[in-house]
Scaffold this active site. Sequence first.
Site, PDB file in Angstrom:
ATOM      1  N   LYS A 245       0.851  -1.197   0.000  1.00  0.00           N
ATOM      2  CA  LYS A 245       0.000   0.000   0.000  1.00  0.00           C
ATOM      3  C   LYS A 245       0.882   1.240   0.000  1.00  0.00           C
ATOM      4  CE  LYS A 245      -3.913  -1.731   2.811  1.00  0.00           C
ATOM      5  NZ  LYS A 245      -5.032  -1.549   1.879  1.00  0.00           N
ATOM      6  N   ARG A 319     -10.164 -11.543   2.595  1.00  0.00           N
ATOM      7  CA  ARG A 319     -11.068 -12.600   2.117  1.00  0.00           C
ATOM      8  C   ARG A 319     -10.382 -13.970   2.151  1.00  0.00           C
ATOM      9  NH1 ARG A 319     -12.058  -9.534  -3.402  1.00  0.00           N
ATOM     10  NH2 ARG A 319     -11.439  -7.851  -1.993  1.00  0.00           N
TER      11      ARG A 319
HETATM   12  N1  BES Z   1      -8.019  -3.711   4.617  1.00  0.00           N
HETATM   13  C1  BES Z   1      -8.238  -3.385   3.263  1.00  0.00           C
HETATM   14  C2  BES Z   1      -9.577  -2.704   3.002  1.00  0.00           C
HETATM   15  C3  BES Z   1      -9.805  -1.371   3.611  1.00  0.00           C
HETATM   16  C4  BES Z   1      -9.047  -0.277   3.237  1.00  0.00           C
HETATM   17  C5  BES Z   1     -10.848  -1.201   4.497  1.00  0.00           C
HETATM   18  C6  BES Z   1      -9.319   0.956   3.778  1.00  0.00           C
HETATM   19  C7  BES Z   1     -11.113   0.025   5.048  1.00  0.00           C
HETATM   20  C8  BES Z   1     -10.330   1.100   4.685  1.00  0.00           C
HETATM   21  C9  BES Z   1      -8.213  -4.645   2.382  1.00  0.00           C
HETATM   22  O1  BES Z   1      -7.376  -5.652   2.806  1.00  0.00           O
HETATM   23  C10 BES Z   1      -7.788  -4.194   1.025  1.00  0.00           C
HETATM   24  O2  BES Z   1      -6.728  -3.676   0.904  1.00  0.00           O
HETATM   25  N2  BES Z   1      -8.673  -4.379   0.056  1.00  0.00           N
HETATM   26  C11 BES Z   1      -8.414  -3.952  -1.281  1.00  0.00           C
HETATM   27  C12 BES Z   1      -8.899  -5.054  -2.199  1.00  0.00           C
HETATM   28  C13 BES Z   1      -8.514  -4.885  -3.625  1.00  0.00           C
HETATM   29  C14 BES Z   1      -6.998  -5.037  -3.765  1.00  0.00           C
HETATM   30  C15 BES Z   1      -9.230  -5.926  -4.444  1.00  0.00           C
HETATM   31  C16 BES Z   1      -9.202  -2.666  -1.537  1.00  0.00           C
HETATM   32  O3  BES Z   1     -10.332  -2.554  -1.078  1.00  0.00           O
HETATM   33  O4  BES Z   1      -8.659  -1.790  -2.182  1.00  0.00           O
HETATM   34 ZN    ZN Z   2      -5.360  -5.479   2.154  1.00  0.00          ZN
END
Ligand code: BES
Ligand code: ZN
Length: 468
Positions: A245, A319
Amino acid sequence: MAVSFDLFAGFVDFAPAGSEARDILAFDADAFDDWLRDQTIDLQNWLKLADFKAGIGQVILLPDGRWILGLGRAIARARERFVLAAGFGKLPTGAYRLANELPNDLSLDMENLGCLLGGYRYGRYKNKQAQQPQLMLPQGCDADRLKTMAMAEALTRNLINTPANDMGPDALEQAAAALADHHGAHMNVVLGDALLTQNFPMIHAVGRAAEQAPRLIDMTWGNTGPQLTLVGKGVCFDTGGLDLKPASAMGLMKKDMGGAANVLGLAHMIMALNLPLRLRVLIPAVENAVAGNAFRPGDVLTARNGLTVEINNTDAEGRLVLADALALAAESPSDLTISMATLTGAARVAVGPDLAPFFAQQVADADQLMQAAAPAADPVWPLPFHTPYEKMIEPDIADLDNAPAGGFAGAITAALFLRRFAGDQTRYIHFDIYAWTASAAPGRPKGGAGQGVRAILTALPDLLDLPK
Ligand code: BES
Ligand code: ZN
Ligand code: ZN
């Protein structure tokens, strides 16, 4: 285990019975006008000079020692979750008694709850602890239930607010153990390489690059009644993994165990209120870290239930760990399975930080949750398990894709992914929560936040046909 977790730190209780309390007059704008007409000219002038109009959150001390708290107008109140708490939090330390009746549109229980919730401060790293005003237990409220709700929220906030250096997988396990201990629940943990031998390959793959070993926490409580299974995402820190990230997105990722924190809060309420059900809480606790042994983009993993998953983004890790936990849950009969997770940024984009979006297999379950939301001061909103989007999570060379390209319906495709593991026999509900209050509001200090759990608690008697 050596260290234990101060589960309910920061919780502010009702003032003890018999405390010397000052009176509060909680007036909305109309009630204030009526009251004002009967006061002396001196007092009327005084309040006029102070520009006191009983707006929401306005407070003023009367010469006789009573306080007036403003409740505004109904149209403005409808924009706030907790109204009494807006002014209550501004009072000096001490005990207070509500001396009049609230307007009809406000629930005495929820307004009292708001004051309890607003007193919380996260003080673990502050040398000086803030003192808060306390409310006398009001007549006609279910005090035990309100107190339980406020303690659960404090627990959830404490778990989320604690940074990852003090709330890694070890500490999350210890906190769960402390809660289990508190309620006489049973707890089992599958740790590290045992995840491989006991067939939790995706929990292991996501967590193996971290210093603290990945694990699956499995808590059970109660021996009669319907079976409720709660599954919470316990990603103690989410760097994104090799699909790292950017700093702006990583900053808040200590809260990525918000699903675990919420299911533990809900579990606390169920156990403290001794609901007649059998409870199981499953928490995959991991850190999504970067190291030479991290799982990679392009890897294909085989989940506990045999489905293969192509990793198209290591940042879609929630997930994966939930999938193995849900597959385990599906191996035993359950009357209702609920997962809670800070799963997608898409959920936050869709509904914003205050509203907890959820997916329910059965329309009747969604209706029950919707009806429970307002009386529990816990807004939730349904999103669809839209089956035609199943295609989106099916890649070329495996059964499932953990991160479909295209950027469409990210919260829905994540929910559909989870549903593949929840089993066909079970009623399944999934919450994709934000678990964070970015800017403080009455009753809701900035920081970790419970979402959806009071609505679930309130709906449970209907959802599970419990005796009322
Ligand atoms: N933990 C994050 C989702 C998240 C980010 C929740 C900010 C609340 C606030 C999750 O693990 C993630 O990074 N999801 C990605 C999925 C994508 C790569 C398919 C997302 O939502 O961008
Ligand atoms: Zn993530
Ligand atoms: Zn995550």
